[in-house]
Design an enzyme around this catalytic site. Structure first.
Site, PDB file in Angstrom:
ATOM      1  CG  HIS A  84      -2.207  -0.899   1.136  1.00  0.00           C
ATOM      2  ND1 HIS A  84      -3.483  -1.121   1.851  1.00  0.00           N
ATOM      3  CD2 HIS A  84      -2.073  -2.228  -0.015  1.00  0.00           C
ATOM      4  CE1 HIS A  84      -4.213  -1.862   1.837  1.00  0.00           C
ATOM      5  NE2 HIS A  84      -3.491  -2.678   0.656  1.00  0.00           N
ATOM      6  CE1 TYR A 207      -5.322   3.699   9.276  1.00  0.00           C
ATOM      7  CE2 TYR A 207      -5.802   4.390  11.098  1.00  0.00           C
ATOM      8  CZ  TYR A 207      -5.041   3.166  10.319  1.00  0.00           C
ATOM      9  OH  TYR A 207      -4.187   2.360  10.537  1.00  0.00           O
ATOM     10  N   PRO A 300      -3.765  -0.735  18.866  1.00  0.00           N
ATOM     11  CG  PRO A 300      -5.878  -1.834  17.975  1.00  0.00           C
ATOM     12  CD  PRO A 300      -5.212  -1.024  19.533  1.00  0.00           C
ATOM     13  CE  LYS A 304       4.717   2.544  13.972  1.00  0.00           C
ATOM     14  NZ  LYS A 304       4.448   2.793  11.927  1.00  0.00           N
ATOM     15  CE1 TYR A 390      -1.157   3.534   9.820  1.00  0.00           C
ATOM     16  CE2 TYR A 390       0.257   2.539   7.758  1.00  0.00           C
ATOM     17  CZ  TYR A 390      -0.997   2.488   8.708  1.00  0.00           C
ATOM     18  OH  TYR A 390      -2.188   1.890   8.802  1.00  0.00           O
TER      19      TYR A 390
END
Ligand SMILES: Cc1cc2nc3c(=O)[nH]c(=O)nc-3n(C[C@H](O)[C@H](O)[C@H](O)COP(=O)(O)OP(=O)(O)OC[C@H]3O[C@@H](n4cnc5c(N)ncnc54)[C@H](O)[C@@H]3O)c2cc1C
Length: 397
Positions: A84, A207, A300, A304, A390
């Site tokens: 991604h 998100y 979560p 990580k 991220y």
């Protein structure tokens, strides 16, 4: 075998590194140690089938993928996983794509923890590694000259080792023999996570901030979708029928907005995951070390937990090889400090993502969150900070 006065027949074993826990941290450590010429024995309280089917994380950051590839564990991941470029950030009426490759030159991979676990298990099989599943009553003793005791098939077993590593997750016994300071935060909400047999509705994760609570649209494969809803901490899963879950997901993820549709399908698994942060320091006492969830937990939201477990092991394996093969303690002596530096960075990022995206009762907080989201989505500086964390900082950061 020797006869034990108190417990009948005791089996005695010896290895260089005794590893407690056959999750991703434990099996990867065993793999990397073997590549460095160090023997280990892994003990695990669950069955292998259980460990390999446990639905948990699914996002691998750049440095995790690099480490798995360099350790010869990347072939199925690169074939069956999905790379991604970034993620979508969304709030009612707006959806923005952050392109990590453009922003920081690194991507993430979607590949379920179940698959990482299977790849590690097969690699350990191929190397003839001893992994003892289904043990009971594991205890770690005497950190200076450590050994592990456990029962398997009704037999008490004592495993002597130069070093013991606790890779036994957040509820394992090893943390208790590594005294230190524990920092904790419990969040007033949980995640209701579901796995559904339906093709993902987007190419990359969404998100979503929403007044009803956060939602995440994720995936595990071209035919399996992973979705999460923010729910109160005391949520009873029985109160959430499949219809209620799909309705809440549709509302929060913006079904119908700009023609986007959330595809629904049969739910095959659902569970409630509490949200907490925990860091234990130091990550060593004598010859007992901690790695992964045994030393730290993150909510979560930043994806990580699994990546931190891999990063710890990426630092610990060469340290133990130097200690046990060359009698050089320098890397082992600095392991805890080096690991904790990255742990705190990821702890902060996970907290930041969590507090930016989860809603509460305070309308002032809601406006701050929306302001922060607009800044991250519209400013290169804001987007780059999220992307760098991220997609993951280097293991030695
Ligand atoms: C319930 C749950 C759900 C999660 N969901 C997500 C998610 O949706 N997204 C995300 O990004 N992250 C998620 N995570 C986080 C991520 O999965 C973990 O960070 C990751 O598994 C850490 O790997 P580990 O090897 O350190 O620990 P674990 O994977 O927890 O492995 C520890 C192992 O030690 C074993 N063990 C425990 N006690 C003993 C004992 N006494 N003797 C021997 N063995 C023992 C356990 O059975 C386990 O196999 C989740 C974690 C949990 C616990």
């Amino acid at each position: 075998m020797v006869r034990s006065a108190s417990a009948g027949l005791t089996v005695r074993m010896r290895t260089q590194v005794a590893i407690v826990g056959a999750g991703p941290a434990g099996l990867l450590l065993s793999h990397l140690l073997a590549q460095g010429g160090v023997d280990s024995v892994v003990v695990e309280t669950r069955t292998r089938e259980y460990v390999e089917s446990r639905i948990r994380a699914g996002i691998l950051e750049h440095s995790t993928v690099e480490l798995l590839r360099s350790a010869g564990l990347g072939s199925r991941l690169l074939q069956e996983g999905a790379e991604h470029r970034g993620i979508y950030l969304q709030w009612p009426g707006e959806r923005h794509h952050l392109d990590f490759l453009e922003l920081v030159g690194r991507s993430v991979w979607v590949y379920g923890q179940t698959e990482v676990q299977k790849d590690l298990g097969r690699a350990r099989d191929a190397a003839g590694q001893q992994v003892i599943y289904d043990v009971r009553d594991t205890e770690v003793h005497e950190p200076a000259t450590p050994y592990v005791t456990f029962t398997v098939d009704g037999r008490l077993t004592r495993l002597d080792a130069d070093v013991v590593v606790g890779c036994d997750g957040s509820f394992g016994p090893t943390r208790a023999v590594v005294p230190g300071t524990t920092w904790q935060r419990t969040y007033p909400y949980s995640w209701l996570g579901v796995l559904a047999d339906v093709a993902p509705s987007t190419d990359e994760l969404i998100y979503a901030w929403h007044p009803d609570g956060f939602a995440l649209n994720s995936m595990r494969s071209p035919t399996v979708t992973r979705l999460y809803l923010q729910v109160p901490s005391d949520t009873d899963i029985d109160d959430w029928s499949d219809d209620r879950i799909w309705q809440a997901l549709a509302d929060r993820l913006g079904h119908g907005q700009d023609g986007w549709r959330l595809q629904s399908g049969p739910i095959t698994e659902k569970s409630v995951l509490p949200m907490r942060s925990l860091v234990q320091a130091p990550m060593r006492n004598g010859n007992v070390f901690l790695a992964g969830d045994a030393a730290h937990i993150v909510p979560p939201t930043g994806a990580k937990g699994l990546n931190l477990a891999v990063a710890d092991v990426g630092l610990l394996a060469p340290a133990l090889v130097a200690l046990l093969r060359e009698n050089d303690p320098r890397l082992a002596d600095t392991y805890s400090d080096r690991a904790l530096r990255r742990v705190w960075r990821c702890t902060h990022f996970s907290w930041w993502m969590t507090t930016m995206l989860h809603t509460g009762d305070d309308p002032f907080d809601a406006q701050l969150q929306l302001s922060q989201l607009r800044w991250v989505a519209s400013s290169v500086a804001g987007a780059t900070g999220l992307a760098e964390n991220y997609a993951g900082l280097p293991i030695g950061f």
